[in-house]
Enzyme design. Structure first.
Site, short mmCIF file in Angstrom:
data_model
loop_
_atom_site.label_atom_id
_atom_site.label_comp_id
_atom_site.label_asym_id
_atom_site.label_seq_id
_atom_site.Cartn_x
_atom_site.Cartn_y
_atom_site.Cartn_z
N LYS A 35 0.81 -1.45 -0.22
CA LYS A 35 -0.20 0.12 0.04
C LYS A 35 0.69 1.14 -0.12
CE LYS A 35 -3.95 1.71 2.76
NZ LYS A 35 -4.49 1.48 4.67
N SER A 112 -9.66 0.59 3.48
CA SER A 112 -8.73 1.75 2.26
C SER A 112 -7.39 1.24 1.63
CB SER A 112 -7.40 2.91 3.27
OG SER A 112 -7.14 2.78 3.86
N SER A 136 -9.72 -0.87 6.99
CA SER A 136 -9.03 -1.04 5.65
C SER A 136 -8.57 -1.95 5.30
CB SER A 136 -8.13 0.11 5.81
OG SER A 136 -8.81 1.13 6.09
#
Length: 408
Positions: A35, A112, A136
């Protein structure tokens, strides 16, 4: 819908590995993505927003979690798209595009850690790093039909054995033999929130537990009642009403969600207030309103938020013991459509957040396990174990996974 070759998962691609070792390493031959919240030396950490990337320099070091994976022999293939400032769980990013959910292209991938989940689900990498404080990792794992593990950071995999191996490396866990769970408690009120028929979730889990561990291992509980009785500080969030209240959510779990979201807003403000106020960045719809609400947050009731966390951890520890597990839905229904109105999605997500706050507030570890598809979209359940029981939970998933898939 046009299918992009990389499903829109990557911010940038590269191949990063340490010098080959003469010895077999734990993660040799495996590939991963990270990420775009993790530092990698020489690359700007973009945090999901071009204004953040524009106002920050390239990293001068690599995040310890990434270094651990590289040292263990894995190869990093790039950085993935994420929701802006990790402050949303839809998986939508107006600047870099919404990664395409490989299991349901007309649905959001969840966020996310959206790109990280999509990269695994699309078989572009073997595993991927995300983060999870609110939801997330667990939400995108559920929506993309893969495994997702939440300790303090989080990761995704398709294979439970790989999920376990990653955990050993990241958390520096010793190899230990699997331990039979003392009990697996079905949170009945949480499953009643689900729109998925119980024969596709609870009954699959119960049959699998009985086959592997015996019927005596299965217990049942009303989680909302336990939380109401054992977490007295929640009264400060129940008495004032609840802006996210949905009629069928147990009031104590709705209050728990409110307490956690208040704490998130307060901590977001403490970390990012100066940068947001100075730069006035361009945020996408929905995320912009949430960020500015956080910037305006006050410290009222923050002490009670911390009390809630302490009380909840004590209550769940007493409930589960050393080797007990709590079972609940990861999310209570199908992913929203890609083009869903953000305002409508806020209402939609109030129900999942009441479930996700259980581990989020207590600091317990949680794993999301895919259970095939229902109405052509992925579905999942979650297992939660006490704080510090990561090795136990990872072993349990590896033991349980094949039986669950056979029982579907």
């Amino acid at each position: 819908m046009v299918k992009r070759l990389d499903y829109g998962a990557f911010m940038e691609k590269f191949s990063l590995q340490l010098s080959p070792s003469q010895h077999q390493l734990p993660l040799s031959g495996l590939t991963f993505s990270v990420k775009d919240i993790f530092d990698i030396e020489g690359y700007v950490t973009g945090f999901g927003n071009p204004d953040w990337a524009r106002t920050h320099s390239a990293s001068t070091s690599t995040a310890p979690a990434v270094m651990d994976l590289l040292t263990a022999g894995a190869t990093c293939l790039g950085k993935t798209v994420m929701d802006e400032m990790a402050y949303c769980m839809y998986g939508v990013n107006k600047h870099y595009g919404t990664p395409t959910n490989p299991c349901a292209p007309d649905r959001v991938p969840g966020g996310s850690s959206s790109g990280s989940a999509v990269a695994v689900a699309a078989k572009l990498v073997d595993f991927s790093l995300g983060t999870d404080t609110g939801a997330s990792v667990r939400v995108p794992a559920s929506y993309c039909g893969i495994l997702g593990f939440r300790p303090s950071l989080g990761w995704f995999a398709r294979d439970p054995k790989i999920l376990n191996r990653i955990g050993r490396v990241l958390l520096h866990l010793p190899d230990v033999d699997p331990i039979k769970p003392s009990q697996i408690i079905i949170a009945e009120d949480c499953f009643r929130l689900s729109t998925i028929p119980s024969d596709r979730t609870v009954q699959v889990l119960v049959k699998s537990i009985e086959k592997l561990f015996g019927a005596q291992c299965v217990k049942h509980a009303i989680l909302g009642d336990l939380v109401k009785d054992k977490v007295p500080s929640l009264q400060h969030f129940m008495d004032k009403g609840n802006e996210d209240q949905v009629d069928d959510i147990p009031p104590s779990l709705a209050a728990l969600s409110s307490a956690m979201r208040l704490l998130q807003r307060y901590e977001f403000k403490n970390y990012h207030d100066k940068w947001v106020t100075k730069v006035n960045p361009d945020f996408g719809p929905g995320i912009s309103e949430r960020i500015w609400d956080a910037i305006k947050a006050t410290g009222e009731n923050i002490d009670f938020c911390h009390s809630v966390r302490t009380e909840l951890r004590a209550a769940l520890t007493a409930l589960l013991g050393d080797h007990g597990v709590l079972a609940l839905p990861t999310t209570p229904g199908e992913p929203p459509k890609v083009q869903a109105n953000p305002a409508t999605s806020d209402i939609f997500f109030s129900r999942p957040f009441s479930l996700l706050s259980v581990a989020g507030s207590s600091g317990f570890c949680q794993v999301s396990i895919p259970l095939g598809r229902y109405d052509n979209v992925p579905l999942a359940i979650s297992l939660v174990a006490k704080h510090g029981s990561d090795a136990f939970l990872l072993n349990l998933v590896e033991t349980l996974y094949d039986t669950l898939q056979e029982t579907i």
